[in-house]
Motif scaffolding. Sequence first.
Motif, short mmCIF file in Angstrom:
data_model
loop_
_atom_site.label_atom_id
_atom_site.label_comp_id
_atom_site.label_asym_id
_atom_site.label_seq_id
_atom_site.Cartn_x
_atom_site.Cartn_y
_atom_site.Cartn_z
N MET A 43 -29.19 -27.82 17.77
CA MET A 43 -29.36 -29.26 17.82
C MET A 43 -30.46 -29.74 16.88
N THR A 44 -31.50 -28.94 16.70
CA THR A 44 -32.60 -29.33 15.80
C THR A 44 -32.11 -29.53 14.38
N ASP A 45 -31.22 -28.65 13.91
CA ASP A 45 -30.68 -28.77 12.56
C ASP A 45 -29.84 -30.04 12.42
N ILE A 46 -28.98 -30.29 13.38
CA ILE A 46 -28.12 -31.47 13.33
C ILE A 46 -28.96 -32.73 13.36
N HIS A 47 -29.96 -32.72 14.24
CA HIS A 47 -30.82 -33.87 14.43
C HIS A 47 -31.57 -34.24 13.15
N SER A 48 -31.99 -33.26 12.38
CA SER A 48 -32.82 -33.51 11.21
C SER A 48 -32.04 -33.71 9.92
N ALA A 49 -30.83 -33.17 9.84
CA ALA A 49 -30.14 -33.12 8.55
C ALA A 49 -29.03 -34.15 8.36
N ILE A 50 -28.47 -34.70 9.42
CA ILE A 50 -27.32 -35.59 9.22
C ILE A 50 -27.73 -36.94 8.63
N LEU A 51 -29.03 -37.26 8.65
CA LEU A 51 -29.50 -38.52 8.07
C LEU A 51 -29.95 -38.35 6.62
N ALA A 52 -30.09 -37.11 6.18
CA ALA A 52 -30.66 -36.84 4.86
C ALA A 52 -29.86 -37.47 3.73
N GLY A 53 -28.54 -37.49 3.86
CA GLY A 53 -27.70 -38.09 2.83
C GLY A 53 -27.97 -39.57 2.66
N GLY A 54 -28.17 -40.29 3.76
CA GLY A 54 -28.47 -41.71 3.69
C GLY A 54 -29.79 -41.99 3.01
N VAL A 55 -30.78 -41.13 3.26
CA VAL A 55 -32.09 -41.28 2.62
C VAL A 55 -31.97 -41.07 1.12
N THR A 56 -31.29 -40.01 0.71
CA THR A 56 -31.18 -39.66 -0.70
C THR A 56 -30.41 -40.70 -1.50
N VAL A 57 -29.32 -41.19 -0.96
CA VAL A 57 -28.46 -42.09 -1.73
C VAL A 57 -28.99 -43.52 -1.77
N GLY A 58 -30.03 -43.81 -0.98
CA GLY A 58 -30.53 -45.17 -0.90
C GLY A 58 -30.98 -45.76 -2.22
N TYR A 59 -31.55 -44.94 -3.10
CA TYR A 59 -32.05 -45.44 -4.39
C TYR A 59 -30.92 -45.85 -5.33
N ALA A 60 -29.81 -45.16 -5.27
CA ALA A 60 -28.77 -45.35 -6.28
C ALA A 60 -27.41 -45.72 -5.70
#
Length: 370
Positions: free
Chosen positions: A221-238
Amino acid sequence: MGKFLAFAFQDVNHMVIFGFGFFLTFLKRYGFSSTGFNLLIIVLGVQCSVLIEDLLVLPLQREYEDGLKRITKAAVSMTAVVISTGAVLGKTNPVQLILMAVVEIIAFHISRLINTKFLQVPDSISMMHVHLFGAYFGLSVSPHFSEPSPRTEKNASTPKSDLLSMLGTLFLWVFWPSFNSVLLVKDKTKAIYNTYFALAVSAVTAFVLSLLTTKDGKFRMTDIHSAILAGGVTVGYAAHIIEYPWIAMILGLLASGIAILGSYCLQRCLHPALKIHDTSGIHFTFGLPGVLGALAQVVLLVLKDWTNSPRLDYLVMIPIGAFCLTISVALITGFITGLIVNLKLFKTIPVSKYFEDQFYWEFPHLAVGF
């Protein structure tokens, strides 16, 4: 436009109140404080943010913005504060959190002012630095607090607290496309669907990598909790300049991979060496994906205008300069804030009382004679 902004403000408000409020409830004895203090610093910070914006209008000769847009920008900027509190979750008292929030809001506005006024960074893009600023401000504050014992039972989660935290993660996941598009003047639709594709691939990658990195072949659960939002953070700039969905998907894949694999390397190697105790893992959930997003923005801008050679240096140096400035201001002001909040005046809580709701909240059912 006004109707869209009204709905977008509701989405952002749900994100910072419900999403981050429950996102930080993974500690088994710190649920009341995670949600309660989150609400306290957000409503206070939004007011401070609006007041600071008003103070900058006259000296900079800026036009007054619509009230709804101002409060929306204030709510978005509070994301930086909430992310920072994740690094010191359970180790600060309410007074220290309020002081952190006020100082960080001022510092973030100064950083944005330099980016928009002198580096000519678009306002919507400068606001997407909230993830970078919040992560590295919090990491810079964290070493000033005593590190809890690795044997402490309170610095852990239960199935119930993990479930509540995952509920907050789902709130954030659902509303993130609105967050990335809320301040854009044009290409809102493009930003929304690119953010969704990045989040979707990020979620799939998180499940796959979680399965592959566990010894017994089960999801963590720790992996899912931390990683599924990472794409939204990264793509926010572009998100608004990505022309093809597969580019957003690749960014989501890379972001999720960095979040999960980075968590193992940082927690075992870098953080102990720097004496950083990152309670919520904000470095690999928001910090590293934010760095990836800033670099991806530069690459995409160069690929888009690579034939326009006179502007190529400008396209590269301005985003990199804004990125370096944001991290520098966050680290410096975070370090200073860490020194201030640990003064005896603010009554730093003892390590034995870390991650403990009972230090701040009444529990009638635990009272004698109940």
